[in-house]
Each structure stands twice: as C-alpha cells, then as structure tokens.
Design a protein around this motif. Structure first.
Motif, short mmCIF file in Angstrom:
data_model
loop_
_atom_site.label_atom_id
_atom_site.label_comp_id
_atom_site.label_asym_id
_atom_site.label_seq_id
_atom_site.Cartn_x
_atom_site.Cartn_y
_atom_site.Cartn_z
N SER A 1 75.29 10.43 54.28
CA SER A 1 76.17 11.35 54.91
C SER A 1 77.53 11.71 54.16
O SER A 1 77.45 10.57 52.95
CB SER A 1 77.04 10.62 56.10
OG SER A 1 77.48 9.75 56.27
N ILE B 1 74.93 12.01 68.39
CA ILE B 1 75.07 11.79 67.31
C ILE B 1 75.27 9.65 66.91
O ILE B 1 74.53 9.38 65.90
CB ILE B 1 75.52 12.62 66.23
CG1 ILE B 1 74.87 13.89 66.79
CG2 ILE B 1 75.19 12.41 64.81
CD1 ILE B 1 75.21 14.82 66.16
N ILE B 2 76.58 9.79 67.02
CA ILE B 2 76.81 8.24 66.58
C ILE B 2 76.06 7.63 66.96
O ILE B 2 75.42 6.29 66.40
CB ILE B 2 78.02 8.40 66.99
CG1 ILE B 2 79.53 9.11 65.91
CG2 ILE B 2 78.92 6.71 66.55
CD1 ILE B 2 80.79 9.46 66.55
N ASN C 1 72.22 8.23 66.78
CA ASN C 1 71.10 9.12 65.60
C ASN C 1 69.98 10.20 65.42
O ASN C 1 69.16 10.13 64.55
CB ASN C 1 71.08 7.07 64.01
CG ASN C 1 71.36 8.26 63.17
OD1 ASN C 1 72.65 9.62 62.77
ND2 ASN C 1 70.03 7.72 61.98
N ASN C 2 70.49 10.96 66.80
CA ASN C 2 70.10 11.66 67.52
C ASN C 2 70.34 12.70 67.24
O ASN C 2 71.41 12.40 67.52
CB ASN C 2 69.27 11.02 68.48
CG ASN C 2 67.62 12.29 69.06
OD1 ASN C 2 67.53 12.68 68.22
ND2 ASN C 2 67.17 11.99 69.43
N ASP D 1 71.32 11.60 55.03
CA ASP D 1 70.71 11.69 56.46
C ASP D 1 71.48 13.28 57.60
O ASP D 1 70.94 12.83 57.92
CB ASP D 1 70.74 10.32 56.77
CG ASP D 1 69.79 9.05 56.24
OD1 ASP D 1 68.25 9.57 55.84
OD2 ASP D 1 70.21 8.47 55.87
N ILE D 2 72.46 12.65 56.81
CA ILE D 2 73.27 13.85 57.64
C ILE D 2 74.82 14.04 56.76
O ILE D 2 75.21 13.73 55.95
CB ILE D 2 74.99 13.10 58.44
CG1 ILE D 2 73.81 11.49 59.84
CG2 ILE D 2 75.09 13.43 59.46
CD1 ILE D 2 74.65 11.55 61.02
N LYS E 1 66.79 15.40 59.36
CA LYS E 1 67.53 14.94 59.19
C LYS E 1 68.98 15.99 59.72
O LYS E 1 68.43 16.26 60.04
CB LYS E 1 68.23 15.58 56.78
CG LYS E 1 67.48 14.89 57.08
CD LYS E 1 67.24 13.14 56.78
CE LYS E 1 65.85 12.42 56.18
NZ LYS E 1 65.77 11.04 56.21
N GLN F 1 79.57 6.23 60.09
CA GLN F 1 78.22 6.07 59.40
C GLN F 1 78.06 5.58 58.25
O GLN F 1 77.62 5.96 57.05
CB GLN F 1 77.53 7.71 58.92
CG GLN F 1 77.45 9.11 59.73
CD GLN F 1 77.30 8.31 60.82
OE1 GLN F 1 75.52 8.35 61.32
NE2 GLN F 1 77.39 8.39 62.40
N VAL G 1 73.49 5.07 57.37
CA VAL G 1 73.04 5.89 56.79
C VAL G 1 73.71 6.97 56.15
O VAL G 1 74.63 6.19 55.13
CB VAL G 1 72.68 6.93 57.82
CG1 VAL G 1 71.98 6.15 59.15
CG2 VAL G 1 74.09 7.67 58.68
#
Length: 163
Positions: free
Chosen positions: A68, A31-32, A35-36, A100-101, A132, A63, A66
C-alpha cells in the motif's frame, strides 16, 4: 515497508464518529476488515478538519500484509516531476503498478495539472483493471474540480462520500 506518513495516532478506534462521517468510516472499516471495496474508487469529500486524512491514514496503518501507499497529490506531483527530470519514469510507474492499495490525499491540488492528471489516471486505471483498491480524499467536491474528462469519469464511477 512503510514510509514517512506513519501516524499511529490515526486509528478507527479514536476517530470521532457522527452522522456525517459514519458512512465513510464504515467503508474504510470494510476495506480494513475484508480487504475489499464495493465501489472502486472510494472518494471521501468534505471540508478541512472533518477527518478525511485521519480515515485514510488509519487505513494505511492497518495494511501490513499488502503493498500500500499513502501519498498526497502534492508529493505525487513532485515525484512525477522528479522522475521525468531524472528519466526514471519506468521506476515511478512500476512502483505504483505493484500496489494493492493506493491512497491519495488532498486530491483537490491536482487542478490545472493536466499532465499529472493524465499520469494519475493511467495508474488508477491500471490498478482498477487489476482489482486493486483506490481511496482518495478532497476538500473540494469532485464535480467542482477541473479534471480531464477520463479522470473525472473514473472517479464518479466509484463511491463518492461527502462528510
């Protein structure tokens, strides 16, 4: 803008890896780095002290670019109740819908809180429909929690990693 959950000591670099937590570490790293998330939501489950919160805070700390939010279920419940009392639920919902997160820690404290579960379900569902990222942790196995069916279904549709 980051809130009071900042803890620069929680990084992936100082996380103690072992056979039990390697997969959770790799998912957070993915994820870091990208970003997925492959299976959404990502739910990390394990006993107290095994590093769930460390991983969630390490994710949150990275983050910068984005929107978060890291929040414990306890704080989510208190915010939810306060916003109902203050008649500001639109503000509450908009805060979450613009993320987003979403990172939710200590998920086990949502048991027997049906209205909070319904609200959290609506937020999670909305964010997932917008692609998201949702990451949660619990010290109790998700199938052992008393959750409303649609929230439970949403959780088990993702990736549950036991550490």
């Amino acid at each position: 803008m980051k809130d009071n959950y900042i803890n620069k000591k929680c990084t992936l670099e100082n996380f103690v890896l072992n056979n039990q937590n390697n997969l959770a570490h790799e998912e957070i790293k993915n994820i870091i780095d990208k970003n997925n998330i492959i299976y959404n939501p990502l739910c990390i489950c394990g006993a107290n002290g095994v590093g769930k919160t460390h991983l969630l805070k390490a994710l949150y700390e990275t983050q910068e670019d984005v929107k978060s939010k890291y929040i414990t279920v306890y704080d989510f419940m208190n915010d939810f109740i306060n916003n109902i009392s203050n008649n500001t639920m639109d503000d509450f919902r908009n805060l979450y819908k613009n993320l987003d997160i979403l990172i939710v820690d200590d998920f086990e404290f949502i048991i027997n809180k049906e209205e909070t579960q319904k609200e959290l379900y609506q937020i999670i569902n909305y964010l997932m429909n917008k692609n998201k990222i949702i990451v949660m942790s619990s010290s109790i196995q998700y199938d052992k929690l008393s959750l409303i069916p649609k929230l439970y279904s949403k959780i088990v549709s993702g990736n549950i990693i036991n550490i």
